[in-house]
Scaffold this motif. Structure first.
Motif, short mmCIF file in Angstrom:
data_model
loop_
_atom_site.label_atom_id
_atom_site.label_comp_id
_atom_site.label_asym_id
_atom_site.label_seq_id
_atom_site.Cartn_x
_atom_site.Cartn_y
_atom_site.Cartn_z
N VAL A 125 0.81 -1.21 0.00
CA VAL A 125 0.00 0.00 0.00
C VAL A 125 0.85 1.26 0.00
CG1 VAL A 125 -1.95 -1.11 1.13
CG2 VAL A 125 -0.16 -0.06 2.53
N ASN A 126 2.12 1.15 0.34
CA ASN A 126 3.00 2.32 0.32
C ASN A 126 3.70 2.50 -1.02
OD1 ASN A 126 2.49 3.03 3.03
ND2 ASN A 126 3.92 1.48 3.73
N SER A 205 -12.88 1.87 -11.17
CA SER A 205 -13.33 2.93 -10.26
C SER A 205 -14.44 2.44 -9.35
CB SER A 205 -13.80 4.15 -11.06
OG SER A 205 -12.74 4.70 -11.80
N GLU A 206 -15.38 1.65 -9.90
CA GLU A 206 -16.47 1.12 -9.09
C GLU A 206 -15.95 0.19 -8.00
OE1 GLU A 206 -19.10 -0.73 -11.81
OE2 GLU A 206 -19.90 1.15 -12.62
N GLU A 327 -3.87 3.71 5.94
CA GLU A 327 -2.91 3.50 4.86
C GLU A 327 -3.61 2.92 3.62
OE1 GLU A 327 0.15 1.01 6.36
OE2 GLU A 327 1.07 2.56 7.61
N MET A 328 -4.51 1.95 3.83
CA MET A 328 -5.21 1.35 2.70
C MET A 328 -6.14 2.35 2.03
SD MET A 328 -6.00 -2.61 3.89
CE MET A 328 -6.75 -2.21 5.46
N LEU A 329 -6.82 3.19 2.83
CA LEU A 329 -7.68 4.21 2.24
C LEU A 329 -6.87 5.20 1.42
CD1 LEU A 329 -10.20 4.98 5.13
CD2 LEU A 329 -10.75 4.12 2.86
N GLU A 333 -7.31 5.72 -2.57
CA GLU A 333 -7.62 7.04 -3.10
C GLU A 333 -6.60 7.46 -4.15
OE1 GLU A 333 -9.46 10.74 -3.60
OE2 GLU A 333 -10.14 8.80 -2.84
N ARG A 334 -5.33 7.14 -3.94
CA ARG A 334 -4.32 7.46 -4.94
C ARG A 334 -4.57 6.69 -6.23
NH1 ARG A 334 0.49 5.61 -3.17
NH2 ARG A 334 -0.21 4.92 -1.12
#
Length: 368
Positions: A125-126, A205-206, A327-329, A333-334
């Motif tokens: 995730v990073n 995106s969905e 971190e996952m959010l 979002e990125r």
């Protein structure tokens, strides 16, 4: 391959066709699987012993050696209640039992348990959001090199490479029997490639929005438990401070009572000196132990810090899980912003301007 590449670079200048295709692509989503119903979104954790995921009721080890069949067998043996275990790629393609675990753990994936529990597992995730986009196939590497020679950014390079590679595959399939394509056929193939990319983008995106919704609800519940635990800690800290303040007030009242009522100052003077020395010793010891100035606020803060772990455990507050959710959010979002920012029409317009500029083709070919 080189002839087709030159053909597509020249035709890429026809922004009118690309824009028409992009407009069509925004309104179609064909042949893509629907976003699955997700029970939870979890992070793959790796340490010295291997990789694992923490679910709400169990911890599942996922070693990167062996095949998926060996992992399923080990999980069935460790958890007899797991009747079925299915693993899907991030594009919802099910992995066969012979798939090496190294390939499964190379990207985000889905884990379905007992056909009624669906978990989305996120990796790295990073990492940069370009990580997935920069995994190029063999036929995409030359396109990537051309974009880099033209000085394009990482995002522009990734998007254009994917688009040209998909378009080339369509053209090679269409020209299997003939060596040329007409202008209308080329426009149709460009539109087909754009619609395919737009379909994948909309579907992605969905799925990302659904994952974010699950994580947002999960984080809200975790923060609610944390807020309740902090309220309990603050209430207990205030009670302790009130007890300390009461003890100090009783001490002063007893000194006054002994001096003016029960005894005399000659008797109470050495006692008050001893009490003062004792208070000084307590304050100095508190400062040495906590590296904080001795005050009622510091005593309350120290009490909260010492009892935080116990109260959090009782209230089922997982601070590490809260950090993982955030971190996952941030990672999702990125990725979502990248999908929306990766608009081929905008990228081409930025490169060649708002109007067709096919006369620049010799200059571009020369720069190659």
């Amino acid at each position: 391959m080189g002839h087709n590449l030159s053909l597509f670079i020249s035709k890429l200048m026809l922004l009118r066709h690309l824009r028409n295709a992009a407009r069509l692509g925004r309104h179609f989503c064909v042949g893509r699987p629907a976003a699955p119903d997700i029970n939870d979104v979890v992070m793959l954790i790796s340490d010295e012993e291997g990789s694992f995921i923490n679910l709400s009721d169990r911890t599942l080890p996922l070693p990167n050696q062996g095949t998926l069949f060996h992992v399923k067998s080990a999980l069935h043996k460790a958890y007899p209640d797991l009747r079925t275990i299915r693993v899907y790629s991030d594009s919802l393609v099910e992995y066969s039992d012979s798939t090496p675990m190294a390939a499964v753990l190379n990207d985000d994936f889905y884990l379905r348990l007992n056909d009624n529990e669906m978990y989305s597992v996120l990796l790295a995730v990073n990492a940069s959001v370009f990580y997935d986009m920069q995994r190029y196939n063999l036929d995409e590497i030359p396109l990537n090199q051309v974009c880099r020679k033209l000085g394009q950014s990482s995002m522009d390079t990734a998007v254009i490479t994917k688009f040209l590679a998909k378009s080339l595959r369509y053209v090679e399939s269409a020209t299997a029997n003939e060596n040329t394509v007409t202008r209308d056929e080329l426009r149709y193939l460009l539109e087909k490639a754009m619609m395919s990319i737009a379909s994948e983008r909309r579907s992605g995106s969905e799925v990302l929005l659904k994952k974010k919704e699950v994580l947002t609800k999960k984080l809200a519940l975790l923060l609610e438990n944390k807020t309740e635990a902090d309220r309990i800690l603050a209430a207990k800290g205030r009670r302790k401070v009130k007890l300390l303040a009461t003890a100090m007030f009783i001490q002063m009242a007893l000194v006054q009572y002994g001096t003016y009522v029960a005894f005399s100052w000659d008797i109470m003077e050495p006692l008050t000196c001893l009490l003062g020395i004792f208070d000084l010793f307590v304050a100095y010891s508190f400062w040495l132990w906590t590296d904080m100035p001795y005050s009622l606020e510091a005593v309350q803060q120290r009490f909260i810090e010492r009892n935080r772990t116990r109260v959090y455990r009782r209230q089922r507050v997982e601070t590490e899980e809260i950090l993982q959710c955030r971190e996952m959010l941030d990672y999702l979002e990125r990725k979502r912003l990248f999908l929306h920012a990766a608009d081929l029409e905008d990228i081409v317009a930025k490169i060649y301007g708002p109007t067709d500029r096919a006369h620049l083709l010799p200059e571009i070919k020369g720069s190659q």
